[in-house]
Write an enzyme that holds these catalytic residues in place. Structure first.
Site, PDB file in Angstrom:
ATOM      1  N   HIS A 280     -10.512   0.378 -72.197  1.00  0.00           N
ATOM      2  CA  HIS A 280     -10.400  -0.997 -72.711  1.00  0.00           C
ATOM      3  C   HIS A 280     -11.166  -1.204 -74.021  1.00  0.00           C
ATOM      4  CE1 HIS A 280      -8.191  -2.329 -69.274  1.00  0.00           C
ATOM      5  NE2 HIS A 280      -9.176  -2.130 -68.423  1.00  0.00           N
TER       6      HIS A 280
ATOM      7  N   ASP B 285      -4.224   4.267 -65.001  1.00  0.00           N
ATOM      8  CA  ASP B 285      -5.065   3.178 -64.478  1.00  0.00           C
ATOM      9  C   ASP B 285      -4.177   1.946 -64.254  1.00  0.00           C
ATOM     10  OD1 ASP B 285      -8.276   2.387 -64.559  1.00  0.00           O
ATOM     11  OD2 ASP B 285      -6.980   0.670 -65.006  1.00  0.00           O
TER      12      ASP B 285
ATOM     13  N   HIS C  56      -4.755  -0.988 -65.007  1.00  0.00           N
ATOM     14  CA  HIS C  56      -4.851  -1.893 -66.160  1.00  0.00           C
ATOM     15  C   HIS C  56      -4.393  -1.151 -67.420  1.00  0.00           C
ATOM     16  CE1 HIS C  56      -8.043  -3.105 -63.259  1.00  0.00           C
ATOM     17  NE2 HIS C  56      -7.520  -4.294 -63.478  1.00  0.00           N
TER      18      HIS C  56
ATOM     19  N   ASP D  47      -7.308   2.738 -59.636  1.00  0.00           N
ATOM     20  CA  ASP D  47      -7.284   1.379 -59.094  1.00  0.00           C
ATOM     21  C   ASP D  47      -5.869   0.870 -58.815  1.00  0.00           C
ATOM     22  OD1 ASP D  47      -6.928   1.431 -61.820  1.00  0.00           O
ATOM     23  OD2 ASP D  47      -8.517   0.017 -62.303  1.00  0.00           O
TER      24      ASP D  47
ATOM     25  N   TYR E 297     -11.998   1.283 -57.557  1.00  0.00           N
ATOM     26  CA  TYR E 297     -13.145   0.488 -57.078  1.00  0.00           C
ATOM     27  C   TYR E 297     -13.292   0.445 -55.565  1.00  0.00           C
ATOM     28  CZ  TYR E 297     -12.907  -0.445 -61.968  1.00  0.00           C
ATOM     29  OH  TYR E 297     -12.857  -0.249 -63.316  1.00  0.00           O
TER      30      TYR E 297
HETATM   31 ZN   LIG Z   1      -8.492  -0.344 -64.253  1.00  0.00          ZN
END
Ligand SMILES: [Zn+2]
Length: 308
Positions: free
Chosen positions: A126, A163, A165, A244, A288
């Site tokens: 990110h 991922d 995201h 995740d 997570y």
């Molecule tokens: Zn992520």
């Protein structure tokens, strides 16, 4: 075939608060789970060194690096965005995570190792060139790509980001750079809500609806990525490995399981085998749920070291 496993205890010193999901326990869970497997003996355990300032400058401008240096507190925590906190040990951990990525590139290029997994934090995908966000400060995978392009003079690098995201920071670093083909699957609509609609030809965005089954995820990803990757013939495969999208992950709503990460890994190692002399470097991003993370990373490592 040697698979390196990069880890450093100082990556556990960065903590963003007791309730924060991006916790040191993530690395501890992976290492302790691995200790009970046969893999532990076959991996080449490497303690990375910090990335240098010059190497960071390949992606992040000096004013951004300087701003982070100034923000890092000598005690307590400061937030760089609502999710992302710095404390006294943060940048040391970030330099080690990024340093491991650069070192892994050098080692696969020299043939010392075949492939590598970097079990470090903070994560990186990110982090944009001039913006820390989403638990990330330096963009680890982008720094690896920059090392391979600028120092080793590779001409084609694939970056695969699975991922949950989107890797907005990596898109920011390489959109429009046709030496890099980035394939990114992510839950959509979802954080980070940026860079999804940008249309650069070298970015393959693969949005996935919440609740999509693992079977459908596999179909979508294979249809959108595999031929593109095979046609591109990357000389190096880099992976932003976030776990995740796992069914149990508390931050997202996709339905992958450890065996799906093994499937993804096998697809990517086959691409690396066809055009990159097996060179593949995978770096930890999210994930997570501690047990799901440890099982998924182990499945990923089994694929990387081709142990069934
Ligand atoms: Zn992520």
């Amino acid at each position: 075939m040697t698979t390196a496993f990069f880890s450093h205890d100082d990556c556990l010193k960065h903590t963003m608060g007791a309730e924060h999901p991006e916790s040191p326990q993530r690395l501890a869970a992976i290492v302790s789970y691995l200790a009970d497997t046969e893999l532990e003996q076959t991996l080449d355990w490497i303690k990375p060194e910090e990335i240098t300032r010059d190497q960071l400058l390949a992606v992040h401008p000096e004013r951004y690096l300087h701003q982070l240096d100034l923000m890092q507190p000598t005690r307590g925590r400061v937030f760089t965005d609502p999710d992302t906190a710095m404390m006294p040990d943060t940048l040391r951990a970030a330099r080690l995570a990024a340093g491991a990525n650069v070192q892994a590139v050098d080692m696969v290029m020299s043939g010392q190792i075949t492939n590598a997994f970097i079990c470090a934090r903070p994560p990186g995908h990110h982090a944009e060139r001039t913006k820390s966000m989403g638990f990330c400060f330096y963009n680890n995978v982008a720094l690896a790509a920059a090392r391979a392009l600028n120092f080793h003079h590779l001409e084609r690098i694939a970056v695969i980001d699975f991922d949950v995201h989107q890797g907005n920071g990596t898109v920011d670093a390489f959109q429009g750079d046709d030496r890099v083909l980035m394939c990114s699957s992510f839950q959509h609509p979802f954080y980070p809500h940026s860079h999804v609609h940008r249309q650069a030809e070298n970015i393959v965005n693969t949005p996935i609806t919440a609740g999509t089954s693992a079977k459908d995820y596999r179909k979508i990803v294979e249809a959108q990525w595999l031929h593109k990757l095979q046609d591109f013939k990357p000389q190096l495969v880099l992976v932003s490995a976030g776990f995740d999208a796992h069914r149990l992950d508390p931050l997202a709503e996709l339905n992958l399981e450890a065996e799906d990460y093994r499937w993804l890994t096998d697809m990517l190692t086959s691409v690396a085998h066809d055009s990159a002399n097996d060179r593949l470097i995978s770096t930890l991003e999210g994930g997570y749920h501690l047990k799901a993370l440890a099982e998924s990373v182990t499945a990923h490592l089994e694929g990387l070291s081709a142990i069934r």
